[in-house]
Design an enzyme around this catalytic site. Structure first.
Site, PDB file in Angstrom:
ATOM      1  N   LYS A  13     -15.962  48.371 148.408  1.00 55.50           N
ATOM      2  CA  LYS A  13     -15.413  48.939 147.317  1.00 55.50           C
ATOM      3  C   LYS A  13     -14.471  49.149 147.577  1.00 55.50           C
ATOM      4  O   LYS A  13     -12.877  48.602 147.033  1.00 55.50           O
ATOM      5  CB  LYS A  13     -15.710  50.201 146.798  1.00 55.50           C
ATOM      6  CG  LYS A  13     -16.896  49.916 146.110  1.00 55.50           C
ATOM      7  CD  LYS A  13     -17.240  51.023 145.166  1.00 55.50           C
ATOM      8  CE  LYS A  13     -17.662  52.980 145.480  1.00 55.50           C
ATOM      9  NZ  LYS A  13     -18.314  52.656 146.516  1.00 55.50           N
ATOM     10  N   ARG A  84     -18.390  58.222 138.928  1.00 55.68           N
ATOM     11  CA  ARG A  84     -19.914  58.582 140.209  1.00 55.68           C
ATOM     12  C   ARG A  84     -21.197  59.193 139.007  1.00 55.68           C
ATOM     13  O   ARG A  84     -22.403  59.295 139.677  1.00 55.68           O
ATOM     14  CB  ARG A  84     -19.317  59.381 140.892  1.00 55.68           C
ATOM     15  CG  ARG A  84     -19.211  58.305 142.355  1.00 55.68           C
ATOM     16  CD  ARG A  84     -18.697  59.153 143.086  1.00 55.68           C
ATOM     17  NE  ARG A  84     -18.851  58.855 144.948  1.00 55.68           N
ATOM     18  CZ  ARG A  84     -17.226  58.415 145.555  1.00 55.68           C
ATOM     19  NH1 ARG A  84     -16.822  57.582 144.527  1.00 55.68           N
ATOM     20  NH2 ARG A  84     -18.266  58.016 146.875  1.00 55.68           N
ATOM     21  N   ARG A 123     -17.906  51.288 160.409  1.00 54.96           N
ATOM     22  CA  ARG A 123     -16.264  51.486 159.882  1.00 54.96           C
ATOM     23  C   ARG A 123     -15.656  52.355 161.192  1.00 54.96           C
ATOM     24  O   ARG A 123     -16.074  52.908 161.636  1.00 54.96           O
ATOM     25  CB  ARG A 123     -16.708  51.730 158.215  1.00 54.96           C
ATOM     26  CG  ARG A 123     -15.271  52.565 158.118  1.00 54.96           C
ATOM     27  CD  ARG A 123     -15.015  52.468 156.419  1.00 54.96           C
ATOM     28  NE  ARG A 123     -15.846  53.343 156.416  1.00 54.96           N
ATOM     29  CZ  ARG A 123     -16.348  53.141 155.137  1.00 54.96           C
ATOM     30  NH1 ARG A 123     -15.466  51.960 153.992  1.00 54.96           N
ATOM     31  NH2 ARG A 123     -16.969  54.059 154.681  1.00 54.96           N
ATOM     32  N   ARG A 155     -14.554  58.437 160.345  1.00 56.69           N
ATOM     33  CA  ARG A 155     -14.919  59.620 159.441  1.00 56.69           C
ATOM     34  C   ARG A 155     -15.834  59.842 159.922  1.00 56.69           C
ATOM     35  O   ARG A 155     -17.045  59.307 159.611  1.00 56.69           O
ATOM     36  CB  ARG A 155     -14.408  58.327 157.854  1.00 56.69           C
ATOM     37  CG  ARG A 155     -13.243  58.647 157.619  1.00 56.69           C
ATOM     38  CD  ARG A 155     -12.850  57.812 156.394  1.00 56.69           C
ATOM     39  NE  ARG A 155     -14.056  58.055 155.016  1.00 56.69           N
ATOM     40  CZ  ARG A 155     -14.267  56.914 154.206  1.00 56.69           C
ATOM     41  NH1 ARG A 155     -13.413  55.936 154.330  1.00 56.69           N
ATOM     42  NH2 ARG A 155     -14.775  57.191 153.028  1.00 56.69           N
ATOM     43  N   ARG A 166     -24.873  60.863 151.393  1.00 56.91           N
ATOM     44  CA  ARG A 166     -23.943  60.046 150.453  1.00 56.91           C
ATOM     45  C   ARG A 166     -25.018  58.944 150.267  1.00 56.91           C
ATOM     46  O   ARG A 166     -25.133  58.564 148.704  1.00 56.91           O
ATOM     47  CB  ARG A 166     -22.427  59.074 151.336  1.00 56.91           C
ATOM     48  CG  ARG A 166     -21.815  60.187 151.911  1.00 56.91           C
ATOM     49  CD  ARG A 166     -20.513  59.624 152.163  1.00 56.91           C
ATOM     50  NE  ARG A 166     -19.957  58.575 152.118  1.00 56.91           N
ATOM     51  CZ  ARG A 166     -19.261  57.494 152.799  1.00 56.91           C
ATOM     52  NH1 ARG A 166     -19.338  57.645 153.514  1.00 56.91           N
ATOM     53  NH2 ARG A 166     -18.695  56.892 151.947  1.00 56.91           N
TER      54      ARG A 166
HETATM   55  P1  AMP Z   1     -15.575  57.360 148.540  1.00 54.92           P
HETATM   56  O1  AMP Z   1     -14.108  57.223 149.684  1.00 54.92           O
HETATM   57  O2  AMP Z   1     -15.403  56.934 147.409  1.00 54.92           O
HETATM   58  O3  AMP Z   1     -16.598  57.163 149.242  1.00 54.92           O
HETATM   59  O4  AMP Z   1     -15.228  59.006 148.703  1.00 54.92           O
HETATM   60  C1  AMP Z   1     -15.674  59.915 149.373  1.00 54.92           C
HETATM   61  C2  AMP Z   1     -15.942  61.271 148.995  1.00 54.92           C
HETATM   62  O5  AMP Z   1     -14.856  62.106 147.969  1.00 54.92           O
HETATM   63  C3  AMP Z   1     -17.341  61.915 148.438  1.00 54.92           C
HETATM   64  O6  AMP Z   1     -18.396  61.343 149.270  1.00 54.92           O
HETATM   65  C4  AMP Z   1     -16.964  62.967 147.869  1.00 54.92           C
HETATM   66  O7  AMP Z   1     -17.648  63.939 148.216  1.00 54.92           O
HETATM   67  C5  AMP Z   1     -15.822  62.327 146.876  1.00 54.92           C
HETATM   68  N1  AMP Z   1     -15.738  61.868 146.155  1.00 54.92           N
HETATM   69  C6  AMP Z   1     -15.072  60.404 145.822  1.00 54.92           C
HETATM   70  N2  AMP Z   1     -14.982  59.907 144.666  1.00 54.92           N
HETATM   71  C7  AMP Z   1     -15.840  61.244 143.868  1.00 54.92           C
HETATM   72  C8  AMP Z   1     -15.997  60.754 142.242  1.00 54.92           C
HETATM   73  N3  AMP Z   1     -15.873  60.888 141.454  1.00 54.92           N
HETATM   74  N4  AMP Z   1     -17.074  62.173 141.936  1.00 54.92           N
HETATM   75  C9  AMP Z   1     -17.040  63.223 143.091  1.00 54.92           C
HETATM   76  N5  AMP Z   1     -17.353  62.852 143.762  1.00 54.92           N
HETATM   77  C10 AMP Z   1     -15.807  62.178 144.811  1.00 54.92           C
END
Ligand code: AMP
Length: 213
Positions: A13, A84, A123, A155, A166
């Site tokens: 994404k 989400r 990654r 990360r 996740r």
């Molecule tokens: P991402 O980089 O989009 O995978 O987001 C990294 C982390 O940020 C996720 O594993 C969540 O802990 C938090 N996070 C990001 N977007 C959301 C969302 N829309 N709702 C809840 N937690 C989020």
């Protein structure tokens, strides 16, 4: 032009979002990036991110509400990693309605569990924002950024156990959004297990076809 990118962690994404916002000159709204920035000064947030759990809906929604107040979103925007949960989806609809805005399409990047785990755990990122993948897009020199020479890091939430968590969280909390957006005719399926250029072509084709009508 307002869009949502949906798909499991590791589906690409972030990579696609960068290409889309650059090509169509719209604003990138990544909640993951916003939280990674905010966690530097907020320990509570850090716990959610490093365990792979979602940040509570209320915090996410307030942050988005505030972000959508900025003028730049008038150019059009792309949500990456948001919404989400069904709660976030419903709240988003209310916020957009109050601003006379709407979502034009939701791109679902489809990809299998095994591929996702391979991509996430491979990654490596640099502080300068460049991303690599040991298997697919390696840096020229092992562990070093091609662009700025800094050391690449993994990360915390890309480590295997967190990556699996996740993915489970995605299945439970985010997958129901697929049915939601399908029902209202916004869902566009994208084949994600291709190289990034191919995936971008699929998305670009759809956006162009819609806008040429
Ligand atoms: P991402 O980089 O989009 O995978 O987001 C990294 C982390 O940020 C996720 O594993 C969540 O802990 C938090 N996070 C990001 N977007 C959301 C969302 N829309 N709702 C809840 N937690 C989020």
């Amino acid at each position: 032009m307002n869009y949502i990118l949906l798909g499991p962690p590791g589906a690409g994404k972030g990579t696609q979002a960068k290409k889309i916002v650059e090509y169509f000159a719209i604003v990138h709204l990544s909640t993951g990036d916003m939280f990674r920035e905010a966690k530097k000064s907020n320990e509570a947030l850090s716990k959610f991110l490093s365990s792979g759990q979602l940040v509570p809906d209320e915090i996410v929604i307030n942050m988005i509400k505030e972000r959508l107040e900025k003028d730049d979103i008038k150019k059009g925007f792309l949500f990456d990693g948001f919404p989400r949960t069904i709660k976030q989806t419903e709240e988003l609809e209310i916020i957009l309605k109050s601003k006379n805005l709407k979502i034009d399409a939701v791109f679902l990047i489809n990809i299998y569990f095994e591929e996702v785990i391979k991509r996430i755990t491979g990654r490596r990122v640099c502080e300068c924002g460049t991303s690599y993948n040991i298997g697919m897009i390696p840096s020229k020199e092992d562990g070093k950024c091609d662009r700025c020479g800094r050391k690449l890091i993994q990360r915390n939430d890309d480590k295997e156990d967190v990556a699996k968590e996740r993915f489970t969280v995605y299945g439970k909390q985010t997958k129901p959004l697929i049915g939601y957006y399908k029902k209202i005719g916004l869902l566009v399926n994208i084949e994600g297990a291709k190289d990034e250029k191919d995936v971008f072509e699929q998305i670009k084709r759809h956006i162009k076809a819609k806008n040429d009508k």
